[in-house]
Scaffold this active site. Structure first.
Site, mmCIF file in Angstrom:
data_model
loop_
_atom_site.group_PDB
_atom_site.id
_atom_site.type_symbol
_atom_site.label_atom_id
_atom_site.label_comp_id
_atom_site.label_asym_id
_atom_site.label_seq_id
_atom_site.Cartn_x
_atom_site.Cartn_y
_atom_site.Cartn_z
ATOM 1 N N THR A 1 3.959 10.283 10.896
ATOM 2 C CA THR A 1 5.411 10.328 11.063
ATOM 3 C C THR A 1 5.832 11.075 12.321
ATOM 4 O OG1 THR A 1 7.498 10.787 9.918
ATOM 5 C CG2 THR A 1 5.776 12.461 9.761
ATOM 6 N N TYR B 1 0.836 -1.196 0.000
ATOM 7 C CA TYR B 1 0.000 0.000 0.000
ATOM 8 C C TYR B 1 0.873 1.249 0.000
ATOM 9 C CZ TYR B 1 -3.504 3.475 0.865
ATOM 10 O OH TYR B 1 -4.297 4.573 0.723
ATOM 11 N N GLN C 1 10.006 16.828 9.000
ATOM 12 C CA GLN C 1 8.976 15.834 9.284
ATOM 13 C C GLN C 1 7.628 16.488 9.560
ATOM 14 O OE1 GLN C 1 9.725 12.455 8.729
ATOM 15 N NE2 GLN C 1 11.385 13.695 7.875
ATOM 16 N N GLU D 1 4.451 -36.791 29.861
ATOM 17 C CA GLU D 1 3.376 -35.906 29.395
ATOM 18 C C GLU D 1 2.078 -36.677 29.130
ATOM 19 O OE1 GLU D 1 4.714 -33.578 26.078
ATOM 20 O OE2 GLU D 1 6.055 -32.365 27.318
ATOM 21 N N GLN E 1 -10.086 0.399 2.211
ATOM 22 C CA GLN E 1 -10.652 -0.518 1.223
ATOM 23 C C GLN E 1 -9.561 -1.261 0.455
ATOM 24 O OE1 GLN E 1 -11.256 2.773 1.461
ATOM 25 N NE2 GLN E 1 -11.480 3.772 -0.532
ATOM 26 N N ASN F 1 -2.848 6.284 6.865
ATOM 27 C CA ASN F 1 -3.463 7.039 7.959
ATOM 28 C C ASN F 1 -4.047 6.089 9.001
ATOM 29 O OD1 ASN F 1 -5.894 6.103 6.908
ATOM 30 N ND2 ASN F 1 -6.391 8.037 5.898
ATOM 31 N N HIS G 1 3.070 -40.882 21.190
ATOM 32 C CA HIS G 1 4.250 -40.210 20.650
ATOM 33 C C HIS G 1 5.426 -41.177 20.613
ATOM 34 C CE1 HIS G 1 1.908 -36.613 21.081
ATOM 35 N NE2 HIS G 1 2.912 -35.795 20.822
ATOM 36 N N ASP H 1 14.761 8.712 4.035
ATOM 37 C CA ASP H 1 13.483 8.703 3.322
ATOM 38 C C ASP H 1 13.655 8.316 1.860
ATOM 39 O OD1 ASP H 1 11.990 9.427 5.508
ATOM 40 O OD2 ASP H 1 11.962 11.567 5.025
ATOM 41 N N GLU I 1 10.101 6.855 15.777
ATOM 42 C CA GLU I 1 10.188 6.292 14.430
ATOM 43 C C GLU I 1 11.549 6.647 13.815
ATOM 44 O OE1 GLU I 1 7.789 6.597 10.167
ATOM 45 O OE2 GLU I 1 7.666 8.244 11.611
ATOM 46 N N HIS I 2 11.865 7.926 13.797
ATOM 47 C CA HIS I 2 13.169 8.417 13.334
ATOM 48 C C HIS I 2 13.876 9.074 14.519
ATOM 49 C CE1 HIS I 2 10.284 9.017 9.904
ATOM 50 N NE2 HIS I 2 11.214 8.343 9.245
ATOM 51 N N HIS J 1 5.098 16.731 6.671
ATOM 52 C CA HIS J 1 4.275 15.612 6.220
ATOM 53 C C HIS J 1 2.797 15.796 6.522
ATOM 54 C CE1 HIS J 1 6.828 12.358 4.693
ATOM 55 N NE2 HIS J 1 7.746 12.739 5.550
#
Length: 442
Positions: free
Chosen positions: A248, A129, A270, A427, A193, A225, A432, A373, A339-340, A273
């Site tokens: 971000t 995506y 940043q 067990e 979607q 998002n 087994h 980036d 994140e950064h 963004h």
């Protein structure tokens, strides 16, 4: 401009510290409730739902949900020479950086005649995506696709929102990047979607699409998002996901040796963004904080997206955190788990080694986040919202599975029967042991 959080003289635990740091408020659970009927609509109605949702959210009804191959080629041919070169450099650098992440198959002889092979197998099909809201992100095409290609994924599908300005197709630069990467299964589908389409697949509309528009994928990756994040959380388990990457964020650990103009420029980069982007300075120098604030005021007024930048920098998610010393700054950085994370200190390399929690670390004055980036060879799809305490940035491991092969000889199995039987009986699983004994009796 930036709010100030004074932690000087404060002794606290990491969890208490994290609660006092600036952070955007995100309610993914509420977003999941909102998108639940949307995902069900995509699951049941396929392409028809995707067109309706595009008309509702993107203000365009795409004629082609799957982008025609001719449009991909046309977009690539329309690139300026400078932009094409930049995309090609980014692809080459990222291919090199991601190739270094590939694990090697290994064979271990656990005992004479007893072998375990560690194999790494790519998933068969992935859905990538690429958002298309306030900015255009061909770099996200590269970050997602190169990692998947290096991992050895055979089928790669990509989705990006349809744009009314381009006749219901994604932005041409997105399409051009796909063409340069050899990706021809590209969809004009955006938001939650798109995640639903990848997870459940989508039937076509008669006379407009193939009978099956999109087959389900094994893994979905890519930023977006809060609704994209909510959709990824909703379908997790139906498919694998990389992470719930949110808005971000950047944190900068800086001492009095830092250049305030560098720090201000990076915080602003940043904030550009999104109005909800987070920009945080962590420093033991109040003088540096004052100089960064002054530089930010000038730069924010002069930049192209000044209103967006001002909203982000003055929001509750951004600020200056004042601490007693560099040890405290490192503790704050590890609690924040950015994140950064940039390290702009006198001993940046050594200080970077003390960081445990960050999506990516940019070391020294000549490594601003935009390098990562686009061109560094690292990946810019990174954990946000403090999830870097346990999550990694996107890498080839998102697209491969670890599979163990066990191969013991008859003699090795004979030697293991006694200890194995002891465990099986303890067990209360005697069958087994009998599965092994059947081979010994023969």
């Amino acid at each position: 401009m930036l709010q100030r959080i004074d932690l000087r003289g404060v002794q606290t635990t990491r969890s208490e510290l994290a609660s006092r740091l600036p952070r955007a408020a995100l309610n993914v659970e509420k977003a999941m409730d909102i998108i639940a009927p949307l995902l069900e609509d995509v699951r049941t109605r396929g392409a028809a739902a995707l067109r309706d949702l595009a008309e509702q959210f993107d203000k365009v009804r795409p004629e082609h949900l799957r982008v025609p191959a001719a449009e991909l080629k046309k977009a690539a041919e329309g690139l300026s020479p400078g932009l094409r070169e930049a995309l090609e450099i980014s692809i080459a650098h990222n291919r090199a950086g991601h190739t270094a992440q590939l694990p090697e198959d290994r064979i271990t002889e656990v005992m004479p005649g007893g072998f375990v092979r560690q194999r790494w197998i790519p998933v068969e099909r992935v859905g990538l995506y690429v958002p298309g809201g306030l900015a255009v992100y061909p770099s996200s095409v590269i970050m997602n696709a190169v990692a998947a290609q290096v991992a050895g994924v055979a089928q790669i599908a990509l989705a990006s929102p349809p744009q009314a300005a381009f006749g219901g197709l994604p932005h041409p630069t997105i399409l051009a990047a796909c063409y340069l990467l050899g990706i021809d299964e590209v969809f004009a589908v955006g938001g939650a979607q798109a995640i639903g389409m990848f997870a459940y697949g989508a039937a076509g509309e008669p006379a407009l699409d193939p009978q099956v528009l999109c087959e389900p994928v094994d893994v979905v990756t890519g930023p977006g998002n809060i609704f994209v994040a909510a959709a990824k959380r909703s379908v997790r388990g139906v498919v694998g996901i990389d992470a719930e990457a949110g808005t971000t964020e950047i944190a900068i650990v800086a001492d009095d040796s830092a250049n305030p103009e560098y720090v201000a420029a990076d915080l602003l980069s940043q904030a550009e963004h999104d109005p909800a982007a987070a920009s945080v300075l962590i420093t033991d120098s109040e003088d540096l904080a004052d100089r960064v604030d002054a530089a930010l005021t000038v730069r924010a007024a002069a930049t192209k997206h000044s209103e967006r930048v001002h909203t982000a920098l003055t929001g509750p998610q951004s600020g200056v955190v004042l601490v007693d010393d560099l040890d405290a700054a490192i503790a704050v950085a590890n609690a924040y788990a950015a994140e950064h994370l940039e390290i702009q200190t006198a001993n940046a390399h050594e200080d970077a080694q003390r960081i445990r929690n960050a999506g990516a670390i940019f070391v020294g004055p000549y490594n601003p986040v935009p390098l990562g980036d686009y061109m560094a060879g690292s990946n810019h799809v990174l954990p946000t919202g403090g999830t870097a305490t346990f999550a990694s940035g996107l890498n080839v491991h998102a697209f491969i599975k670890s599979v163990q092969e066990i191969e013991y000889s008859h003699d090795a199995l004979v030697r293991m029967y006694g200890p194995l039987r002891a465990l099986a009986v303890d067990e209360d699983l005697p069958a087994h042991a009998e599965a092994v004994k059947a081979r010994l009796d023969s």
